[in-house]
Design a protein around this motif. Structure first.
Motif, PDB file in Angstrom:
ATOM      1  N   LEU A 174     -29.802 -16.249 -49.271  1.00 20.83           N
ATOM      2  CA  LEU A 174     -28.712 -16.403 -50.241  1.00 20.83           C
ATOM      3  C   LEU A 174     -28.214 -15.056 -50.764  1.00 20.83           C
ATOM      4  O   LEU A 174     -27.046 -14.901 -51.088  1.00 20.83           O
ATOM      5  CB  LEU A 174     -29.175 -17.245 -51.426  1.00 20.83           C
ATOM      6  N   MET A 175     -29.126 -14.085 -50.836  1.00 24.94           N
ATOM      7  CA  MET A 175     -28.686 -12.754 -51.273  1.00 24.94           C
ATOM      8  C   MET A 175     -27.731 -12.164 -50.230  1.00 24.94           C
ATOM      9  O   MET A 175     -26.620 -11.734 -50.551  1.00 24.94           O
ATOM     10  CB  MET A 175     -29.882 -11.826 -51.454  1.00 24.94           C
ATOM     11  N   PHE A 176     -28.155 -12.175 -48.969  1.00 23.32           N
ATOM     12  CA  PHE A 176     -27.321 -11.565 -47.920  1.00 23.32           C
ATOM     13  C   PHE A 176     -26.006 -12.328 -47.738  1.00 23.32           C
ATOM     14  O   PHE A 176     -24.966 -11.736 -47.473  1.00 23.32           O
ATOM     15  CB  PHE A 176     -28.088 -11.508 -46.599  1.00 23.32           C
ATOM     16  N   VAL A 177     -26.079 -13.651 -47.874  1.00 27.54           N
ATOM     17  CA  VAL A 177     -24.895 -14.465 -47.620  1.00 27.54           C
ATOM     18  C   VAL A 177     -23.815 -14.187 -48.680  1.00 27.54           C
ATOM     19  O   VAL A 177     -22.633 -14.337 -48.424  1.00 27.54           O
ATOM     20  CB  VAL A 177     -25.318 -15.946 -47.544  1.00 27.54           C
ATOM     21  N   TYR A 178     -24.238 -13.746 -49.880  1.00 23.84           N
ATOM     22  CA  TYR A 178     -23.264 -13.408 -50.911  1.00 23.84           C
ATOM     23  C   TYR A 178     -22.915 -11.925 -50.950  1.00 23.84           C
ATOM     24  O   TYR A 178     -21.988 -11.523 -51.650  1.00 23.84           O
ATOM     25  CB  TYR A 178     -23.734 -13.896 -52.283  1.00 23.84           C
TER      26      TYR A 178
END
Ligand code: GLN
Length: 447
Positions: A56-60
């Protein structure tokens, strides 16, 4: 107002509805898949929570790069198309049971979202001439599309999982994305005008209203405005840290600690809405992920009527006040779960109505906080730092997502304690924001 929305809006609406359908199908399944000993990898909750947080960190974070690629090199349609292709590959890879497939899939999805999400959102605004009064309503309609897709995703995911297992359910996400891209390609003639270079996009962003607000805001020293935005970012970090427990700890809790058979109504609703495709009995925690987007769809319209109604009476709160109320509501939502945890003695099962009402409060909080965040940043950031500050908004979300790692203590602390901690952190943040409202409003006049 006889002006009508351009056809392109409905193309973007349908494309984004299917994209979010596929995105949230995958997200609803991910952690329970990782933990599943027969179909998945038999990971512990802490391990699954850790990977979820990093994903979720990378996806945002990747939309910052995807936005740059579209601005500087490829334009919106090409970048979105590349994103769509990576999305499809990512989802299909998840249909294969291996670690290599899992990690390659997540990398593809991060690239896919980076190229897709920021650019389809920018295209919506670009469909309208500068200062068009239709633009706000266009974004509201678009946000509906997002949440309709997001609400159906867990229902379909759960139905396919119940009948055929996790891997075919991931493949369904790939198929959803393929439908979205087919719509996008077939009807792209209505999007040509919105696929403009960066210069025109910038002119577009400065609507008449923005210019008015800017002149007010221009008088405020840059430093004060930046500090005000940093406070907003801090709030956003904490909000998403708590909110994005939805795909990890809240899904675990819905999976293990709510008894869907204890209610007659909810399983009946699930079976009815899905035309019997999902058996409302013995549903897994996957299903809980449909509740938040459902509430967003239901609440968006009444709220969009409430603000103008209050405004006419001179009672509409400023954006920052709405945000503070939003955080307070979220704190209340987790306080409710504290009592739910207590009611179940932390290990036992409680009625799923707890989680339905929890999501009602959290979704209200989200609507008071998330949709106006971007426009606030675009209005308050000094002109030369607009891009950076906009990137900062997404980075703040990404940091919040990384902090969902706090969920690694899920199996260590009693569940009620975990919920109480989140509620307390949100409460402190909301109080801080209420205390800072005056100086914040001074730094951001008219917002
Ligand atoms: N649910 C919304 C979407 O997927 C917003 C999510 C977010 O900003 N974290 O677009």
């Amino acid at each position: 107002m006889t002006e009508r929305h351009p056809k392109g809006l409905y193309v973007l609406f349908a494309t984004e509805m299917w994209e979010r359908f596929s995105f949230y199908t995958m997200l609803a399944l991910l952690t329970l898949y990782l933990k599943n000993p027969s179909e998945g990898f038999g990971w512990s909750s802490a391990e699954a929570t850790g990977l979820y947080a990093n994903y979720l960190m990378f996806v945002y974070a990747s939309p910052i790069v995807g936005g740059l690629i579209a601005d500087r090199k490829l334009g919106f349609r090409k970048t979105i198309t590349i994103g769509g292709v990576f999305f499809i590959i990512g989802h299909v890879l998840l249909a294969f049971p291996s670690h290599v497939a899992l990690y390659s899939a997540l990398v593809c999805l991060v690239i896919g979202n980076g190229c897709f999400k920021p650019n389809i959102s920018s295209m919506v605004g670009n469909l309208y001439p500068p200062g068009s009064p239709l633009r706000d309503s266009a974004y509201n309609i678009f946000y509906m599309g997002i949440n309709i897709g997001a609400a159906f995703a867990p229902l379909v995911a759960e139905g396919v999982r119940q009948r055929y297992g996790f891997h075919p359910a991931f493949a369904v996400a790939g198929a959803g994305m393929a439908i979205g891209m087919t719509i996008f390609w077939t009807f792209q003639k209505w999007l040509v005008a919105a696929d403009k270079g960066p210069v025109q996009t910038k002119i577009d962003v400065m609507s008449d209203r923005d210019l008015d607000t800017r002149s007010d805001i221009e008088k405020i020293p840059e430093q004060n405005r930046i500090i005000a935005l940093l406070v907003i970012f801090a709030i956003v970090i904490v909000f998403w840290m708590a909110f994005h427990q939805n795909g990890s700890t809240l899904t675990y809790w819905a999976d293990k600690n709510t008894d869907w058979n204890s209610s007659k109504v909810l399983p009946a609703i699930i079976s009815f809405v899905t035309l019997g495709f999902v058996s409302g009995k013995d549903v897994s925690g996957v299903i809980s992920n449909a509740i938040n987007p459902f509430w967003i769809v239901v609440l968006s319209y009444p709220l969009s009527r409430l603000w103008p109604w209050l405004n006419r009476r001179g009672l509409e709160p400023a954006t920052t006040t709405k945000m503070a109320i939003g955080i307070l509501l979220s704190s209340g939502a987790f306080l409710l779960l504290y009592f739910a945890g207590k009611a179940g003695g932390d290990v036992g099962k409680v009625s799923p109505w707890w989680i339905v009402i929890f999501y009602l409060l959290l979704s209200l909080g989200e609507l008071l906080l998330s949709p106006m965040g971007l426009s606030l940043v675009s209005k308050v950031a000094p002109a030369r730092l607009k891009g950076v500050m906009m990137g900062g908004w997404f980075v703040a979300t990404a940091i919040g997502n990384k902090l969902t790692m706090i969920g690694q203590y899920w199996d260590v602390w009693p569940h009620s304690q975990f919920f109480l901690l989140l509620s307390s952190i949100l409460f402190v943040m909301s109080m801080l924001l209420f205390i800072l409202l005056k100086p914040l409003k001074r730094a951001m006049p008219g917002v």
